[in-house]
Design a protein around this motif. Structure first.
Motif, PDB file in Angstrom:
ATOM      1  N   GLN A   1       3.048  10.459  -9.541  1.00 41.00           N
ATOM      2  CA  GLN A   1       2.238  10.778 -10.714  1.00 41.00           C
ATOM      3  C   GLN A   1       1.639  12.172 -10.593  1.00 41.00           C
ATOM      4  O   GLN A   1       1.527  12.897 -11.558  1.00 41.00           O
ATOM      5  CB  GLN A   1       1.108   9.756 -10.876  1.00 41.00           C
ATOM      6  N   ARG A   2       1.255  12.518  -9.358  1.00 41.29           N
ATOM      7  CA  ARG A   2       0.633  13.818  -9.162  1.00 41.29           C
ATOM      8  C   ARG A   2       1.621  14.945  -9.391  1.00 41.29           C
ATOM      9  O   ARG A   2       1.259  16.040  -9.727  1.00 41.29           O
ATOM     10  CB  ARG A   2       0.060  13.903  -7.748  1.00 41.29           C
TER      11      ARG A   2
ATOM     12  N   ALA B   1      -5.861  -0.397  -4.132  1.00 37.59           N
ATOM     13  CA  ALA B   1      -4.724  -1.172  -3.640  1.00 37.59           C
ATOM     14  C   ALA B   1      -4.792  -2.639  -4.036  1.00 37.59           C
ATOM     15  O   ALA B   1      -3.928  -3.414  -3.688  1.00 37.59           O
ATOM     16  CB  ALA B   1      -4.642  -1.042  -2.117  1.00 37.59           C
ATOM     17  N   GLU B   2      -5.864  -3.027  -4.774  1.00 35.63           N
ATOM     18  CA  GLU B   2      -5.990  -4.440  -5.143  1.00 35.63           C
ATOM     19  C   GLU B   2      -4.892  -4.847  -6.137  1.00 35.63           C
ATOM     20  O   GLU B   2      -4.536  -4.077  -7.027  1.00 35.63           O
ATOM     21  CB  GLU B   2      -7.334  -4.668  -5.836  1.00 35.63           C
TER      22      GLU B   2
ATOM     23  N   ARG C   1       0.827  -1.208   0.000  1.00 35.91           N
ATOM     24  CA  ARG C   1       0.000   0.000   0.000  1.00 35.91           C
ATOM     25  C   ARG C   1       0.855   1.248   0.000  1.00 35.91           C
ATOM     26  O   ARG C   1       0.565   2.220  -0.685  1.00 35.91           O
ATOM     27  CB  ARG C   1      -0.932  -0.007   1.217  1.00 35.91           C
TER      28      ARG C   1
ATOM     29  N   LEU D   1       4.055 -15.668 -18.202  1.00 32.41           N
ATOM     30  CA  LEU D   1       3.147 -15.709 -19.332  1.00 32.41           C
ATOM     31  C   LEU D   1       3.410 -16.987 -20.113  1.00 32.41           C
ATOM     32  O   LEU D   1       4.541 -17.390 -20.266  1.00 32.41           O
ATOM     33  CB  LEU D   1       3.415 -14.524 -20.253  1.00 32.41           C
TER      34      LEU D   1
ATOM     35  N   THR E   1      -4.358   2.932 -15.980  1.00 35.42           N
ATOM     36  CA  THR E   1      -4.150   3.591 -14.693  1.00 35.42           C
ATOM     37  C   THR E   1      -3.966   2.572 -13.583  1.00 35.42           C
ATOM     38  O   THR E   1      -4.478   1.460 -13.643  1.00 35.42           O
ATOM     39  CB  THR E   1      -5.339   4.488 -14.335  1.00 35.42           C
ATOM     40  N   GLY E   2      -3.242   3.001 -12.587  1.00 39.68           N
ATOM     41  CA  GLY E   2      -3.147   2.295 -11.316  1.00 39.68           C
ATOM     42  C   GLY E   2      -2.796   0.838 -11.452  1.00 39.68           C
ATOM     43  O   GLY E   2      -1.858   0.470 -12.147  1.00 39.68           O
ATOM     44  N   ASN E   3      -3.583   0.009 -10.772  1.00 39.18           N
ATOM     45  CA  ASN E   3      -3.230  -1.396 -10.682  1.00 39.18           C
ATOM     46  C   ASN E   3      -3.361  -2.144 -12.006  1.00 39.18           C
ATOM     47  O   ASN E   3      -2.823  -3.224 -12.158  1.00 39.18           O
ATOM     48  CB  ASN E   3      -4.045  -2.097  -9.597  1.00 39.18           C
ATOM     49  N   MET E   4      -4.056  -1.541 -12.979  1.00 40.53           N
ATOM     50  CA  MET E   4      -4.145  -2.208 -14.272  1.00 40.53           C
ATOM     51  C   MET E   4      -2.807  -2.167 -15.001  1.00 40.53           C
ATOM     52  O   MET E   4      -2.523  -3.012 -15.844  1.00 40.53           O
ATOM     53  CB  MET E   4      -5.206  -1.540 -15.140  1.00 40.53           C
TER      54      MET E   4
ATOM     55  N   GLU F   1      -0.079  -2.962 -14.034  1.00 38.13           N
ATOM     56  CA  GLU F   1       0.804  -4.080 -13.727  1.00 38.13           C
ATOM     57  C   GLU F   1       0.394  -5.378 -14.401  1.00 38.13           C
ATOM     58  O   GLU F   1       1.086  -6.383 -14.280  1.00 38.13           O
ATOM     59  CB  GLU F   1       0.844  -4.297 -12.207  1.00 38.13           C
ATOM     60  N   LEU F   2      -0.733  -5.360 -15.103  1.00 38.11           N
ATOM     61  CA  LEU F   2      -1.155  -6.593 -15.769  1.00 38.11           C
ATOM     62  C   LEU F   2      -0.109  -6.989 -16.802  1.00 38.11           C
ATOM     63  O   LEU F   2       0.293  -6.174 -17.626  1.00 38.11           O
ATOM     64  CB  LEU F   2      -2.512  -6.392 -16.444  1.00 38.11           C
ATOM     65  N   PRO F   3       0.354  -8.239 -16.769  1.00 41.12           N
ATOM     66  CA  PRO F   3       1.443  -8.625 -17.666  1.00 41.12           C
ATOM     67  C   PRO F   3       0.979  -8.726 -19.112  1.00 41.12           C
ATOM     68  O   PRO F   3      -0.155  -9.104 -19.384  1.00 41.12           O
ATOM     69  CB  PRO F   3       1.863  -9.999 -17.134  1.00 41.12           C
TER      70      PRO F   3
ATOM     71  N   SER G   1       1.450   7.019  -6.666  1.00 44.06           N
ATOM     72  CA  SER G   1       0.467   8.032  -7.028  1.00 44.06           C
ATOM     73  C   SER G   1       1.003   9.418  -6.711  1.00 44.06           C
ATOM     74  O   SER G   1       0.705  10.385  -7.392  1.00 44.06           O
ATOM     75  CB  SER G   1      -0.848   7.781  -6.308  1.00 44.06           C
TER      76      SER G   1
ATOM     77  N   LEU H   1      -4.349  -6.926  -9.196  1.00 44.24           N
ATOM     78  CA  LEU H   1      -5.248  -7.558 -10.156  1.00 44.24           C
ATOM     79  C   LEU H   1      -4.613  -8.710 -10.912  1.00 44.24           C
ATOM     80  O   LEU H   1      -5.251  -9.381 -11.680  1.00 44.24           O
ATOM     81  CB  LEU H   1      -5.720  -6.507 -11.170  1.00 44.24           C
ATOM     82  N   ARG H   2      -3.307  -8.892 -10.714  1.00 46.61           N
ATOM     83  CA  ARG H   2      -2.633  -9.914 -11.503  1.00 46.61           C
ATOM     84  C   ARG H   2      -3.040 -11.312 -11.069  1.00 46.61           C
ATOM     85  O   ARG H   2      -3.128 -11.592  -9.882  1.00 46.61           O
ATOM     86  CB  ARG H   2      -1.121  -9.774 -11.377  1.00 46.61           C
TER      87      ARG H   2
ATOM     88  N   PHE I   1       0.520  -6.369 -21.322  1.00 46.47           N
ATOM     89  CA  PHE I   1      -0.129  -5.206 -21.918  1.00 46.47           C
ATOM     90  C   PHE I   1       0.698  -3.952 -21.695  1.00 46.47           C
ATOM     91  O   PHE I   1       1.284  -3.771 -20.632  1.00 46.47           O
ATOM     92  CB  PHE I   1      -1.520  -5.000 -21.330  1.00 46.47           C
TER      93      PHE I   1
ATOM     94  N   ALA J   1       2.016   1.866  -3.424  1.00 47.26           N
ATOM     95  CA  ALA J   1       0.976   2.435  -4.267  1.00 47.26           C
ATOM     96  C   ALA J   1       0.847   3.927  -3.995  1.00 47.26           C
ATOM     97  O   ALA J   1       0.715   4.736  -4.914  1.00 47.26           O
ATOM     98  CB  ALA J   1      -0.361   1.738  -4.009  1.00 47.26           C
TER      99      ALA J   1
ATOM    100  N   ALA K   1      -6.530   6.601  -5.482  1.00 48.13           N
ATOM    101  CA  ALA K   1      -5.283   7.377  -5.527  1.00 48.13           C
ATOM    102  C   ALA K   1      -4.532   7.128  -6.824  1.00 48.13           C
ATOM    103  O   ALA K   1      -3.761   7.972  -7.267  1.00 48.13           O
ATOM    104  CB  ALA K   1      -4.408   7.005  -4.335  1.00 48.13           C
ATOM    105  N   VAL K   2      -4.738   5.965  -7.445  1.00 50.42           N
ATOM    106  CA  VAL K   2      -3.978   5.630  -8.649  1.00 50.42           C
ATOM    107  C   VAL K   2      -4.807   5.795  -9.916  1.00 50.42           C
ATOM    108  O   VAL K   2      -4.413   5.333 -10.968  1.00 50.42           O
ATOM    109  CB  VAL K   2      -3.416   4.197  -8.563  1.00 50.42           C
TER     110      VAL K   2
END
Lengths: 595, 176
Positions: free
Chosen positions: A183-184, B158-159, A173, B169, A544-547, A549-551, A180, B161-162, A553, A176, B99-100
């Motif tokens: 980023q701001r 804060a989740e 956390r 992969l 944005t954000g946690n997306m 980190e999706l591998p 952010s 998602l992976r 992409f 994260a 926040a993100v």
């Protein structure tokens, strides 16, 4: 005096950095004491501005330069001028560093009692050196040393988790939050010529006229009439124009970056007693401001490497029949949608045999593997290829090359090396001019549409036209011209979370088997997809954000029909394939050894 | 839900739209459970629309939607909180400002926006929830029912998602 308000400071810094670059230029061009007036004018201007916004220590620092200028202006010949030039050059570096630091920390004041932070070579200390001594003396075992080195390189958060100070959730956390916050911070500013804004205003005006025509046609029910149709197609054209114009607002000439590089090169050369003639070409070429900022550190690294490892130590060159003064050229030119930046020197070059030996030793390639020279040179981009040891062993260019490569590929660009033993090395970086608008190919896997940037594709092939050879447990390969190319199914890399039934049946017996071919450092690879829909220009949206980190992409976009589409990083997927193959090979090898 | 019922339900607390926005909560439903989230963390509530699935993500990450040209990730709160998945979601999409960046949640139904005073909230309850305890604001009382008040904008931001195996992969079961 009080600290200036953040907005005022930001405006000042933007202006001051431009002036600092102009100062650097003026100092570099000094050849006559009379030209010192130009330098003095800029120093005076900066001093005044710094004082006006309340940065009294900065103003004080600049005031100290005035006696130097006055003294040099009095005359005293070339020697005194050269002395002043070098002193002013160092001060300019301090000033620039100071301004950069002020951006991040408005309260920053450098410690001027210490000698100026010489931007020279980083200390070439082997991080394990002290460890090696301890091992030799028998104070610690090599295993203990390994463990200690690992501890040293770990991130603070990990250490705290292991020591039981905080939970891993808390660290995640905090990370994260940190992300952010950075980023701001992006309250960056761009200086734009008024003429560009005027041009933009004019075409936006045209756009609203066309829009009014369309609106009117809708009211009168004549949307299919000629006037409305013309207006719509004209609007399309104008919007493209607006897009291009707005994009160009972000463009900046490479000049100030090149000046910094020149300086770094000179400093390294000076500290090592090497004679290098550094030439800059194409400093007028424009590149996106954000891109320039991203590549700056990498290029500084490349330049240090070039002078440090590429160019022979003083005295060695004449013996090789080369001129004593080495030549290093930093150049840029525009090539279609890319800007090509080249750093080229006439040093000793890289020895493919030594690189290959190193790669075999590290298990990156098999001894039996036959590689072209260019493929061998590309091995230095592999993460973990370069080590501190390598630096001292041979003309190792590998230091941090994987980092340079990663930064450039994240921007969608590519790095290439050309080198000849004894003749020198050239590093070619191709960087896309704009990061937000690109040509892309839309394809389908498992009923979902994805997008892949054009420049990540080597070609599109129909696998039905090739014979797919079985290849043991390793899947299939095809022979494409002279290369043997592994074939992977894209659906294995983009698996749906839910079971998909509909498209599953379409796999066998298709007339066409479209595949996307990608190239990465390790080689070429084909990814079989269900369908290729076509090519289109896309606007890249950051995830944005946690997306983020999706591998697999690298971003998202909105497709023609309004549906979101994910941008697939073909290069990163290709690399994950080769990584898997490599780890499997090494696992197999070690099990063979046990048997 | 009508304004009068809402007032009655809260035992006659004042409705003041201009002030006290800090004590305003958006109440929504997941199955039979009620949840509340501070209205300040909510950007907008949207009609349900088709969600585009994304590979290599956790099961409760439903995918992405296009919100006026912006790509927004959607978390299926039903799945996240252990309810059965409803497909297609015919429910409500709540977009949070985390926040993100923006992140959305699929919920069963948005009930109401209401004021909860300090008297209506029990802070730091000793209960186990699906979210880290620092994100649990408390248990609120609303219409004689209990509402879990959660900082959803912080939870969702804060989740991770992976998908667990997505650090590698490629084909499943390969490489061993």
């Amino acid at each position: 005096m009080n600290q200036p308000a953040p907005e005022i400071l930001a405006v000042f810094l933007e202006e001051a950095l431009t002036q600092a670059d102009a100062l650097g230029r003026a100092i570099a061009e000094l050849s006559d004491p009379r030209e010192l007036k130009n330098v003095a004018r800029i120093v005076f201007k900066l001093k005044g501005a710094a004082g006006a916004v309340g940065l009294s220590s900065l103003a004080g620092y600049l005031a100290e330069l005035e006696p130097v200028l006055a003294l040099a202006e009095e005359g005293g010949g070339a020697a005194r001028l050269a002395e002043a030039k070098s002193l002013l050059g160092r001060s300019q570096a301090v000033l620039r560093d100071w301004l950069e630091r002020l951006r991040k920390d408005p309260h920053f004041v450098p410690d001027l009692t210490k000698p100026a932070p010489a931007p020279a070579v980083p200390p070439r200390l082997d991080p394990t050196a002290i460890g090696k001594i301890l091992v030799e003396k028998g104070e610690v075992t090599p295993e203990q040393l390994d463990r200690a080195v690992k501890l040293q390189n770990r991130k603070l958060g990990e250490v705290m988790v292991d020591e039981g100070m905080v939970s891993s959730d808390t660290v995640a956390r905090a990370l994260a939050a940190q992300k952010s916050a950075t980023q701001r911070q992006a309250g960056e500013q761009i200086r734009v010529p008024a003429s560009r804004v005027d041009a933009l205003l004019k075409i936006v005006g045209e756009l609203s006229i066309q829009q009014a025509i369309v609106w009117h046609s809708r009211q009168t029910g004549t949307l299919h009439g000629k006037a409305a149709q013309d207006a719509i197609s004209l609007s399309n054209k104008i919007i493209r124009e607006v897009q291009a114009q707005v994009m160009s607002l972000r463009l900046q000439p490479l000049r100030s970056l090149f000046q910094r590089l020149e300086r770094v090169g000179r400093d390294v050369a000076l500290s090592q007693g090497k004679k290098v003639d550094i030439r800059v070409e194409g400093a007028d070429v424009d590149l996106d401001k954000a891109v320039i900022e991203k590549i700056t550190d990498s290029l500084i690294h490349v330049l240090r490497n070039a002078v440090d490892h590429g160019i022979e130590p003083p005295g060695e060159r004449p013996a090789l029949g080369k001129p004593e003064t080495a030549t290093l050229v930093i150049s840029a030119f525009q090539d279609a949608g890319d800007v090509i930046i080249t750093v080229k020197e006439d040093g000793r070059g890289m020895d493919p045999q030594k690189i290959l030996a190193k790669a075999v030793e590290k298990g990156f390639v098999q001894p039996s593997q036959e590689l072209k020279t260019s493929e061998i040179l590309n091995l230095v981009f592999l993460p973990g290829f370069s080590t501190a040891e390598q630096v001292t062993e041979f003309s190792g260019r590998g230091v941090g090359m994987d980092v340079v490569n990663r930064v450039i590929s994240e921007l969608g660009g590519a790095v290439a090396i050309e080198s000849e033993v004894g003749r020198g090395t050239a590093l070619r970086l191709s960087i896309p001019t704009s990061v937000s608008l690109m040509e892309a190919v839309v394809f389908v896997v498992d009923g979902l549409r994805y997008v892949v940037p054009m420049r990540e594709l080597v070609e599109v092939a129909d696998l039905a036209g090739y014979r797919q050879e079985g290849h043991g447990s390793r899947g299939h390969v095809i022979r494409l011209r002279d290369d043997v190319v592994p074939v992977e199914r894209m659906r294995d890399y983009l698996p749906r979370t839910e079971a998909v039934t509909a498209s599953e049946a379409t796999v066998g017996g298709r007339a066409r088997i479209p595949a996307l071919l990608a190239q990465c450092e390790e080689g070429m690879i084909a990814f079989e997809v269900d369908e290729i829909l076509g090519q289109q220009q896309i606007v890249v949206r950051a995830l944005t954000g946690n997306m983020a980190e999706l591998p697999g992409f690298v971003g998202g976009t909105i497709l023609g029909d309004g549906e979101p589409g994910m941008i697939v990083g073909l290069g990163s997927i290709a690399r994950s394939y080769f990584r898997r193959i490599r780890s499997r090979d090494s696992a197999r090898r070690s099990s063979d050894e046990r048997n | 839900m009508s304004e009068t019922r809402k007032k009655a339900g809260r035992g006659g607390a004042r409705v003041d739209w201009g002030r006290e926005s800090e004590s305003r909560y958006l109440i929504f439903r997941l199955g039979e459970e009620l949840y509340g989230t501070p209205i300040l963390g909510v950007r907008e509530v949207l009609e349900p629309q088709a969600v585009k699935p994304i590979p290599n993500a956790v099961k409760y990450f439903a995918g992405v939607i296009n919100v006026r040209g912006e790509i927004v990730g959607m978390i299926d709160l039903r799945v996240r909180f252990g309810h059965e998945k409803v497909s297609p979601p015919t429910l409500a999409f709540v977009i949070f400002d985390s926040a993100v960046g923006p992140i959305g949640a699929i919920v069963d139904k948005v009930e109401v926006v209401t004021d909860l005073g300090e008297d209506d909230i029990e802070r730091h309850p000793k209960v186990e929830t699906e979210v880290p305890s620092d994100f649990l604001i408390g248990i609120g009382k609303f219409n004689d029912r209990l509402v879990s008040l959660i900082d959803f904008n912080k939870v969702l931001g804060a989740e991770d998602l992976r998908h667990l195996r997505s650090s590698r992969l490629g084909p499943v079961g390969d490489g061993s």
